[in-house]
Design an enzyme around this catalytic site. Structure first.
Site, PDB file in Angstrom:
ATOM      1  N   ASP A 132       2.069  15.153  14.383  1.00 40.81           N
ATOM      2  CA  ASP A 132       2.412  14.934  12.984  1.00 40.81           C
ATOM      3  C   ASP A 132       1.149  14.959  12.121  1.00 40.81           C
ATOM      4  O   ASP A 132       0.913  14.064  11.310  1.00 40.81           O
ATOM      5  CB  ASP A 132       3.153  13.600  12.818  1.00 40.81           C
ATOM      6  CG  ASP A 132       3.924  13.522  11.503  1.00 40.81           C
ATOM      7  OD1 ASP A 132       4.154  14.580  10.892  1.00 40.81           O
ATOM      8  OD2 ASP A 132       4.295  12.408  11.099  1.00 40.81           O
ATOM      9  N   LEU A 165       0.821  -1.215   0.000  1.00 39.83           N
ATOM     10  CA  LEU A 165       0.000   0.000   0.000  1.00 39.83           C
ATOM     11  C   LEU A 165       0.850   1.257   0.000  1.00 39.83           C
ATOM     12  O   LEU A 165       0.444   2.290  -0.508  1.00 39.83           O
ATOM     13  CB  LEU A 165      -0.933   0.002   1.220  1.00 39.83           C
ATOM     14  CG  LEU A 165      -1.976  -1.119   1.290  1.00 39.83           C
ATOM     15  CD1 LEU A 165      -2.744  -1.040   2.608  1.00 39.83           C
ATOM     16  CD2 LEU A 165      -2.932  -1.049   0.114  1.00 39.83           C
ATOM     17  N   GLY A 166       2.018   1.190   0.600  1.00 41.51           N
ATOM     18  CA  GLY A 166       2.868   2.365   0.679  1.00 41.51           C
ATOM     19  C   GLY A 166       4.081   2.095   1.544  1.00 41.51           C
ATOM     20  O   GLY A 166       4.206   1.040   2.174  1.00 41.51           O
TER      21      GLY A 166
END
Length: 841
Positions: free
Chosen positions: A624, A506-507
């Site tokens: 973040d 997915l990443g």
């Protein structure tokens, strides 16, 4: 005179303080030999002595040796003389300090010799390793040959033997045997083909194949403290236009405590190749270097980095590949070094490419980073000796040396047999111990740093083993708290991801790769596998578990479980079918989001953050917040993700938390960045950047734009203050957004982006304003613009700010004492019940 003493002392003190904290390396053994010469030879500021001047080394030859010299043009001074051997000959060097040594050999067939040196066959061996085997200049595309090796000398001498073959002669022009600093080469490095370290490198020999100064000129031995040569990289670039040269003043390079110029000189770190087209939308755009190498060898690869292009910390994040393997994922140089312009390097072991005799090194953008750029400053590739202890073929030293020269071989065989028998006995004993240990092994062995239960409270976590009918593996589930999540066995993770099939990727993030998985009951999950080479590790892994185990909310990504078996760090989350918000804004060909969808997504994310700030006994600051950490499920419901950097907020009697600055540049609260004082308002600022990113569909930072447009917060605010935000919004939204809704949205973002935290709203206020903007959009057909442009509310409807989140709905020992987001949604619905149907009054 006395009055001058303090001044003199101060000058001396300043001189001492200004001196570099490191001293140049001085080798204990430093043999520079000019073979066949009758005089000293000065070559590039180094003095080579004739091999006839025997002092601390001994030269022996079984036959006659012939010297030759030439005054004609030579590649360098060391090649102006040579010694020719008609029989095996050796140089024996006394070694004062055992350890790794450079062994450098120079060969140049001088014209005019009585022998045909161009056809001479050269074989060179040490006591234990074959360096060259039957090399001849007839098959070599070059006039001269320089070879550099690294040999670990474990005795008080090193012999270097030259052997002629095929009734020919052999020769050598120059020899170097020089000590190498202990810290220059590790004893192990990560083997990319198996993802485990390859150890005992000290027992192997290395041959320098390539040493490159990326983006810079040739670095000669006099400019390197260890006498190395660094050549320019351009001829190895796969596509010349893919990279551009960047450079800075070498004096600006800041060596850290653990890294000195012996690793690489500052002239190497002061130049680099960067991406020729930074901020590209195509994630496959990489800068690639291709190197011809020999098959059937492993290679030691060292990559050198130094962030000489960034203006601020945490702006350069990229990936590094060796062949088809990802060597470094989401490398953030400034986080790794703690400063800009600070050298950094990593070591790996790799093979040649599976389909060719090449080795490829690439750097490319991290698609999740705010600025897509990548650099490489230097590169070293060294061949590793094979099982025959050879760097040139399969012949061993014993097979090449004359029989008379291998008297110790029989003794070696005897010793080898004795050692082999002893090793076999020890191995049998170890196998028995392992068998006993395996029988008594518990179902799960976690990391010692992650004791269970996760929280030291009065409840104890009971674990039961449930066996999978399919795989036969066991998993442990807490019976006392569903919030702690499931403890997966590694085999279950392997089954769910089809052994981490790359087609399910997915990443890639700073922690590691994320794969799509399917559990045995059909549940879709996202599996984040920690990368042992990542700059993030145990701290982020534990923080993520601890945070998400305590939190349950509709707008926070749920942690299903984790796995820490076999030294793995794996987190299992609910699967978010539509991925990160950023991928729906720019950089992909996904359909554009409507204004209503964008508002609903921002509202969902705001609810999640509001819950973090106010829904627990002590607030949690995400630290973040960005569009890649806002994920969308199959219904485009937004959920906040990635809590690896999260921090518990200040106590009631405190105003802030003092901590090192972490986060993503472009989203960082400027006040937090300056003062290192973290508050919930730091998340509010980051969320303001997200709002502008959602409206304008462009990155938070884009360095290829004109200077005034690089930072979206500054650029968008300049238009907001002019009341012209519609001029920079996503073109697909033009004419499709209610002006009052847009105005309220812009005002909310502007307040979030206030320079000082005290001037920013709470997330509760932000949430209320976004809900209001959504209602204005939904009811625009039934509304008229108010006469007073200073307020944008619906006439006749009193607006009451959303009350702070009820602190009675808190987390006690990881369990929600009240209801979760449903309670919040009911409260929100009550506040906005009058806005849902404005005609109802």
């Amino acid at each position: 005179m006395v009055k001058w003493v303090p001044l003199v002392l101060s000058v001396i003190l300043v001189g001492l303080l200004g001196h570099e904290s490191y001293a140049a390396f001085s080798p204990t053994d430093n043999y520079l030999i000019a073979c066949g010469s009758s005089n000293n030879v000065v070559d590039q500021d180094r003095t080579f002595i004739p091999d006839s001047m025997q002092s601390s080394f001994v030269f022996k030859s079984q036959g006659n040796s012939v010297v030759a010299s030439s005054n004609s043009s030579v590649p360098s001074q060391i090649y102006q003389s040579l010694r020719v051997f008609t029989a095996p000959a050796s140089y024996k060097f006394e070694i004062q300090q055992q350890g790794r040594h450079w062994v450098r050999l120079y060969f140049y067939p001088l014209p005019g010799s009585v022998h045909d040196l161009g056809s001479a066959s050269i074989t060179a061996v040490t006591d234990d390793f074959v360096l060259l085997n039957n090399f001849t200049f007839k098959n070599y595309n070059g006039s001269h040959l320089f070879k550099e090796y690294v040999i670990n000398v474990t005795s008080d001498s090193l012999s270097l033997t030259f052997i002629p073959s095929n009734n020919s002669v052999t020769f050598v022009n120059g020899i170097e045997v020089v000590s190498v600093p202990d810290e220059l080469f590790p004893d192990q490095a990560l083997y990319l083909s198996s993802s485990v370290p390859l150890s005992d490198l000290s027992n192997l020999a290395l041959e320098t194949v390539y040493r490159l100064n990326m983006g810079g000129p040739l670095v000669t031995p006099q400019n390197d403290t260890l006498g190395r040569i660094w050549e320019n990289d351009r001829k190895y670039l796969h596509v010349n236009s893919s990279a551009v040269n960047v450079s800075v003043d070498p004096s600006s390079i800041k060596y850290r405590v653990a890294l000195t110029p012996e690793i690489a000189p500052n002239s190497v770190y002061a130049t680099a190749e960067a991406m020729g087209n930074p901020n590209v939308a195509n994630s496959n755009f990489n800068v690639t270097w291709v190197f011809p190498v020999e098959k059937n060898y492993m290679y030691f690869v060292r990559v050198h980095f130094c962030d000489i292009i960034s203006l601020a910390m945490n702006t350069l994040v990229f990936n590094v590949y060796i062949n088809s393997d990802i060597a470094l994922a989401s490398l953030d140089l400034s986080s790794s070094t703690g400063a800009l312009a600070a050298p950094y390097y990593k070591d790996f072991i790799s093979n040649s490419s599976t389909d060719s005799d090449t080795l490829m090194v690439s750097v490319g953008p991290d698609t999740m980073a705010d600025i897509t750029n990548a650099i490489l400053n230097g590169l070293e590739i060294m061949k590793i000796s094979n099982d025959a202890r050879s760097l040139d073929g399969l012949s061993s030293v014993e097979g090449l040396l004359p029989k008379s020269a291998t008297k110790k071989s029989k003794l070696g065989i005897i010793i080898g047999l004795a050692v082999g028998i002893s090793a076999a006995v020890v191995l049998i004993g170890l196998c028995y111990c392992c068998l006993v240990a395996r029988r008594s092994k518990t179902p799960h062995q976690g990391h010692p740093w992650l004791p269970l239960p996760l929280y030291g409270n009065s409840q104890t976590m009971t674990k039961v083993s449930t066996t999978s009918q399919k795989s036969g593996t066991a998993s442990c589930i807490s019976l006392t708290s569903s919030n702690l999540g499931r403890l997966f066995m590694f085999q279950e993770i392997m089954d769910a991801t089809n052994k981490f099939d790359e087609s399910l990727l997915l990443g890639v993030g700073g922690f590691g790769r994320v794969y799509k998985g399917t559990l045995e009951d059909g549940t879709k999950v996202a599996v984040k596998r920690g990368n042992p080479r990542s700059e993030q590790g145990l701290a982020e892994f534990r923080t993520e578990i601890e945070m998400l185990s305590k939190l349950r909310h509709r707008h926070l990504v749920s942690l299903i479980g984790y796995c820490d078996e076999r030294s793995e760090m794996i987190l299992v989350y609910e699967y978010m079918a539509n991925g990160p918000l950023r991928s729906h804004l720019y950089g992909t060909d996904l359909p554009s989001l409507s204004w209503k969808q964008r508002l609903e997504i921002c509202i969902g994310a705001a609810r999640g953050l509001h819950y973090l700030h106010t829904g627990a006994a002590q607030s949690i600051i995400h630290r973040d917040v960005k569009t890649t950490n806002i994920l969308l499920d199959e219904n485009f419901v937004a959920k906040v993700a990635d809590f690896g950097l999260s921090k518990t907020g200040p106590a009631l009697d405190q105003t802030h938390v003092s901590t090192a600055v972490k986060g993503s540049f472009g989203y960082l609260d400027p006040e937090y960045f300056r003062r290192q004082q973290l508050t919930e308002k730091s998340d509010v600022y980051s969320f303001g950047v997200v709002l502008m990113e959602v409206l304008c569909t462009r990155p938070a930072l884009n360095p290829v734009l004109p200077r005034e447009q690089v930072n979206i917060a500054e650029w968008a605010m300049s238009w907001q203050k002019k009341g012209m935000l519609d001029q920079i919004m996503d073109p697909t939204l033009v004419g499709k957004v209610n002006p009052a809704s847009l105005k309220k949205f812009g005002e909310t973002a502007e307040k979030c982006l206030a320079e000082y935290g005290v001037d920013r709203p709470t997330m509760g206020d932000v949430l209320w304003n976004l809900e209001y903007a959504l209602q204005l959009e939904e009811t625009s057909s039934a509304l008229t613009e108010p006469e007073d442009n200073s307020t944008n509310h619906i006439p006749g409807i009193p607006l009451t700010p959303l009350e702070p989140f009820d602190h009675s709905v808190s987390m006690i020992e990881g369990v929600n004492s009240g209801t979760d987001d449903d309670a919040e949604d009911v409260a929100t619905s009550a506040v906005f019940s009058q806005l849902v149907n404005p005609r109802g009054r």
